[in-house]
Write a protein that holds these residues in place. Structure first.
Motif, PDB file in Angstrom:
ATOM      1  N   PRO A  47      -5.060   3.665   6.672  1.00 38.30           N
ATOM      2  CA  PRO A  47      -4.741   2.372   7.263  1.00 38.30           C
ATOM      3  C   PRO A  47      -3.635   1.631   6.503  1.00 38.30           C
ATOM      4  CG  PRO A  47      -7.121   2.585   6.912  1.00 38.30           C
ATOM      5  CD  PRO A  47      -6.470   3.757   6.249  1.00 38.30           C
ATOM      6  N   ASN A  48      -3.062   0.612   7.135  1.00 42.74           N
ATOM      7  CA  ASN A  48      -2.105  -0.274   6.466  1.00 42.74           C
ATOM      8  C   ASN A  48      -2.771  -0.842   5.219  1.00 42.74           C
ATOM      9  OD1 ASN A  48      -1.154  -1.334   9.691  1.00 42.74           O
ATOM     10  ND2 ASN A  48       0.228  -0.327   8.262  1.00 42.74           N
ATOM     11  N   GLY A  49      -2.037  -0.810   4.133  1.00 40.90           N
ATOM     12  CA  GLY A  49      -2.559  -1.397   2.910  1.00 40.90           C
ATOM     13  C   GLY A  49      -3.546  -0.523   2.156  1.00 40.90           C
ATOM     14  N   SER A  50      -3.719   0.744   2.580  1.00 40.42           N
ATOM     15  CA  SER A  50      -4.704   1.593   1.898  1.00 40.42           C
ATOM     16  C   SER A  50      -4.170   2.151   0.584  1.00 40.42           C
ATOM     17  CB  SER A  50      -5.163   2.724   2.823  1.00 40.42           C
ATOM     18  OG  SER A  50      -4.062   3.475   3.271  1.00 40.42           O
ATOM     19  N   GLY A  51      -2.857   2.020   0.343  1.00 38.37           N
ATOM     20  CA  GLY A  51      -2.312   2.451  -0.940  1.00 38.37           C
ATOM     21  C   GLY A  51      -1.375   3.640  -0.862  1.00 38.37           C
ATOM     22  N   LYS A  52      -0.941   4.020   0.342  1.00 38.00           N
ATOM     23  CA  LYS A  52      -0.105   5.216   0.491  1.00 38.00           C
ATOM     24  C   LYS A  52       1.222   5.088  -0.262  1.00 38.00           C
ATOM     25  CE  LYS A  52      -0.121   4.877   4.989  1.00 38.00           C
ATOM     26  NZ  LYS A  52      -0.939   3.633   5.043  1.00 38.00           N
ATOM     27  N   THR A  53       1.919   3.972  -0.038  1.00 38.91           N
ATOM     28  CA  THR A  53       3.209   3.792  -0.710  1.00 38.91           C
ATOM     29  C   THR A  53       3.023   3.777  -2.218  1.00 38.91           C
ATOM     30  OG1 THR A  53       4.199   2.634   1.155  1.00 38.91           O
ATOM     31  CG2 THR A  53       5.147   2.163  -1.010  1.00 38.91           C
ATOM     32  N   THR A  54       1.988   3.102  -2.671  1.00 37.05           N
ATOM     33  CA  THR A  54       1.708   3.039  -4.107  1.00 37.05           C
ATOM     34  C   THR A  54       1.492   4.446  -4.655  1.00 37.05           C
ATOM     35  OG1 THR A  54       0.705   0.876  -3.756  1.00 37.05           O
ATOM     36  CG2 THR A  54       0.189   1.987  -5.841  1.00 37.05           C
ATOM     37  N   LEU A  55       0.682   5.242  -3.973  1.00 30.74           N
ATOM     38  CA  LEU A  55       0.416   6.606  -4.426  1.00 30.74           C
ATOM     39  C   LEU A  55       1.695   7.452  -4.417  1.00 30.74           C
ATOM     40  CD1 LEU A  55      -1.385   8.955  -5.262  1.00 30.74           C
ATOM     41  CD2 LEU A  55      -2.098   9.205  -2.871  1.00 30.74           C
ATOM     42  N   PRO A  85      12.327   6.182   0.199  1.00 31.85           N
ATOM     43  CA  PRO A  85      11.499   4.976   0.164  1.00 31.85           C
ATOM     44  C   PRO A  85      11.126   4.510   1.576  1.00 31.85           C
ATOM     45  CG  PRO A  85      13.780   4.450  -0.400  1.00 31.85           C
ATOM     46  CD  PRO A  85      13.717   5.943  -0.168  1.00 31.85           C
ATOM     47  N   GLN A  86      10.124   3.658   1.643  1.00 31.57           N
ATOM     48  CA  GLN A  86       9.700   3.161   2.951  1.00 31.57           C
ATOM     49  C   GLN A  86      10.825   2.364   3.623  1.00 31.57           C
ATOM     50  OE1 GLN A  86       6.023   0.926   2.886  1.00 31.57           O
ATOM     51  NE2 GLN A  86       5.601   1.489   5.007  1.00 31.57           N
ATOM     52  N   GLN A  87      11.610   1.646   2.809  1.00 29.51           N
ATOM     53  CA  GLN A  87      12.732   0.872   3.362  1.00 29.51           C
ATOM     54  C   GLN A  87      14.023   1.351   2.708  1.00 29.51           C
ATOM     55  OE1 GLN A  87      11.948  -1.387   5.585  1.00 29.51           O
ATOM     56  NE2 GLN A  87       9.873  -2.101   5.110  1.00 29.51           N
ATOM     57  N   VAL A 246      -7.273  -6.287   2.790  1.00 37.66           N
ATOM     58  CA  VAL A 246      -6.326  -6.730   1.766  1.00 37.66           C
ATOM     59  C   VAL A 246      -7.028  -6.720   0.418  1.00 37.66           C
ATOM     60  CG1 VAL A 246      -4.763  -8.576   1.047  1.00 37.66           C
ATOM     61  CG2 VAL A 246      -5.095  -8.114   3.466  1.00 37.66           C
ATOM     62  N   GLN A 247      -6.591  -5.791  -0.446  1.00 38.70           N
ATOM     63  CA  GLN A 247      -7.219  -5.655  -1.751  1.00 38.70           C
ATOM     64  C   GLN A 247      -7.131  -6.946  -2.526  1.00 38.70           C
ATOM     65  OE1 GLN A 247      -5.505  -3.292  -0.396  1.00 38.70           O
ATOM     66  NE2 GLN A 247      -6.191  -1.256  -1.015  1.00 38.70           N
ATOM     67  N   GLY A 248      -8.190  -7.256  -3.238  1.00 36.46           N
ATOM     68  CA  GLY A 248      -8.172  -8.443  -4.088  1.00 36.46           C
ATOM     69  C   GLY A 248      -8.593  -9.699  -3.343  1.00 36.46           C
TER      70      GLY A 248
HETATM   71  N1  LIG Z   1       4.230  -5.188  -5.803  1.00 30.05           N
HETATM   72  C1  LIG Z   1       2.996  -5.485  -5.384  1.00 30.05           C
HETATM   73  N2  LIG Z   1       2.308  -6.524  -5.929  1.00 30.05           N
HETATM   74  C2  LIG Z   1       1.063  -6.815  -5.518  1.00 30.05           C
HETATM   75  N3  LIG Z   1       0.394  -6.137  -4.582  1.00 30.05           N
HETATM   76  C3  LIG Z   1       1.017  -5.105  -4.007  1.00 30.05           C
HETATM   77  C4  LIG Z   1       2.351  -4.719  -4.371  1.00 30.05           C
HETATM   78  N4  LIG Z   1       2.700  -3.658  -3.626  1.00 30.05           N
HETATM   79  C5  LIG Z   1       1.642  -3.389  -2.832  1.00 30.05           C
HETATM   80  N5  LIG Z   1       0.622  -4.263  -3.067  1.00 30.05           N
HETATM   81  C6  LIG Z   1      -0.694  -4.263  -2.416  1.00 30.05           C
HETATM   82  O1  LIG Z   1      -1.261  -2.970  -2.585  1.00 30.05           O
HETATM   83  C7  LIG Z   1      -1.984  -2.591  -1.428  1.00 30.05           C
HETATM   84  C8  LIG Z   1      -1.501  -1.226  -0.979  1.00 30.05           C
HETATM   85  O2  LIG Z   1      -0.157  -1.315  -0.535  1.00 30.05           O
HETATM   86  P1  LIG Z   1       0.682  -0.021  -0.106  1.00 30.05           P
HETATM   87  O3  LIG Z   1       2.044  -0.472   0.250  1.00 30.05           O
HETATM   88  O4  LIG Z   1       0.541   1.020  -1.151  1.00 30.05           O
HETATM   89  O5  LIG Z   1      -0.125   0.426   1.207  1.00 30.05           O
HETATM   90  P2  LIG Z   1       0.271   1.442   2.377  1.00 30.05           P
HETATM   91  O6  LIG Z   1      -0.917   2.285   2.603  1.00 30.05           O
HETATM   92  O7  LIG Z   1       1.552   2.109   2.072  1.00 30.05           O
HETATM   93  O8  LIG Z   1       0.460   0.458   3.617  1.00 30.05           O
HETATM   94  P3  LIG Z   1       1.328   0.571   4.998  1.00 30.05           P
HETATM   95  O9  LIG Z   1       0.692   1.633   5.850  1.00 30.05           O
HETATM   96  O10 LIG Z   1       1.141  -0.793   5.587  1.00 30.05           O
HETATM   97  O11 LIG Z   1       2.744   0.858   4.607  1.00 30.05           O
HETATM   98  C9  LIG Z   1      -1.801  -3.721  -0.419  1.00 30.05           C
HETATM   99  O12 LIG Z   1      -2.950  -4.551  -0.483  1.00 30.05           O
HETATM  100  C10 LIG Z   1      -0.578  -4.442  -0.912  1.00 30.05           C
HETATM  101  O13 LIG Z   1      -0.622  -5.823  -0.578  1.00 30.05           O
END
Ligand SMILES: Nc1ncnc2c1ncn2[C@@H]1O[C@H](COP(=O)(O)OP(=O)(O)OP(=O)(O)O)[C@@H](O)[C@H]1O
Length: 251
Positions: A47-55, A85-87, A246-248
């Motif tokens: 899902p959106n916000g699950s952490g994919k980009t972070t990982l 990158p995503q963007q 939304v984490q946190g």
């Molecule tokens: N630089 C940052 N500072 C604080 N929180 C962040 C930062 N980057 C991402 N987050 C939070 O980390 C969580 C995961 O974000 P991430 O971008 O990894 O998700 P995602 O799975 O790639 O989402 P999407 O499918 O919407 O692209 C979200 O709650 C986001 O708000």
């Protein structure tokens, strides 16, 4: 579904172990352990916000994890990991050809490599166009070409098909499959579950910062008793599908 791509080494080329990532007080990745195979397309969904980009950024070495390690076991090349990158954004004032030639030069490749990559992503006709005059989808295609320059053994693509028309979306997944066929480890995220179903050798479902399900599509479909990767996704994620977790933030 391709079960035919097995390369000599069975050792994962990239191994993420017990990854944690926090943004300040917000915990985004929790205990993520993920071996990445050579010669395979690994599809990361969630899902959106699950952490994919972070990982993906941690895997690409662009973000230092709060805890855990990522080990690279590949060849020493000019460039280990290519990343979209995503963007994607490129420095304005240069043409597509100049931009890619610049990246090719950085890794010791010549201009023809850049042009080959442009052709691979179907963008040859745009080579003389300034990068700031490209559509969003075209910019992403330039980003994909850029990520493959220098033949990095690992290619990480954050939503490569996002914003692309149906034909180009499947083309991008075909390119990923081709790269994997040539031995590259391709890791990509996508919300297009059908394309992931058709192209991924390995599927990883991320839910709320943890791996909910992982395996070969056929195996995980079978173990969850569903017919499609969409079924796997629905069976794997917790909570509502119409609200972004939304984490946190506790609701
Ligand atoms: N630089 C940052 N500072 C604080 N929180 C962040 C930062 N980057 C991402 N987050 C939070 O980390 C969580 C995961 O974000 P991430 O971008 O990894 O998700 P995602 O799975 O790639 O989402 P999407 O499918 O919407 O692209 C979200 O709650 C986001 O708000």
């Amino acid at each position: 579904m391709s079960e035919h791509r097995h390369h000599s080494s069975s050792e994962p080329i990239l191994h993420a172990q017990a990854l944690e990532h926090d943004y300040g007080s917000i915990s985004v990745l929790e205990n993520v352990t993920l071996p990445i195979s050579r010669g395979a397309v690994t599809g990361l969904i969630g899902p959106n916000g699950s952490g994919k980009t972070t990982l993906l950024r941690v895997l690409a070495g662009l973000l230092e994890p709060t805890a855990g390690t990522v080990t690279y076991n590949g060849e020493e090349t000019a460039r280990r990991i290519g990343y979209l990158p995503q963007q994607p954004a490129f420095r304005p004032g240069f043409t597509v050809a100049e931009t890619l030639s610049f990246y090719a030069a950085l890794v010791g490749e010549d201009k023809s490599t850049a042009m080959d990559r442009l052709e691979q992503v179907g963008l040859s006709d745009a080579r003389r166009r300034p990068v700031e005059a490209l559509s969003g989808g075209m910019t992403r295609l330039v980003g994909i070409a850029q990520a493959t320059i220098g033949d990095p053994p690992v290619i990480v693509l954050d939503e490569p098909a996002s914003g692309l028309d149906p034909g180009m979306s499947s083309h991008v997944f075909d390119v990923a499959t081709e790269l994997a066929g040539a031995g590259t480890a391709v890791i990509l995220s996508s919300h297009d579950l059908e394309l992931v179903d058709q192209h991924a050798d390995e599927v990883v479902v991320l839910d709320d910062g943890s791996i909910a399900t992982r395996g070969r599509p056929a195996a995980i479909r079978q173990s969850l008793g569903v017919d499609t990767v969409r079924g796997v996704y629905e069976a794997s994620i917790s909570g509502e599908t119409t609200t972004v977790r939304v984490q946190g933030v506790s609701s």
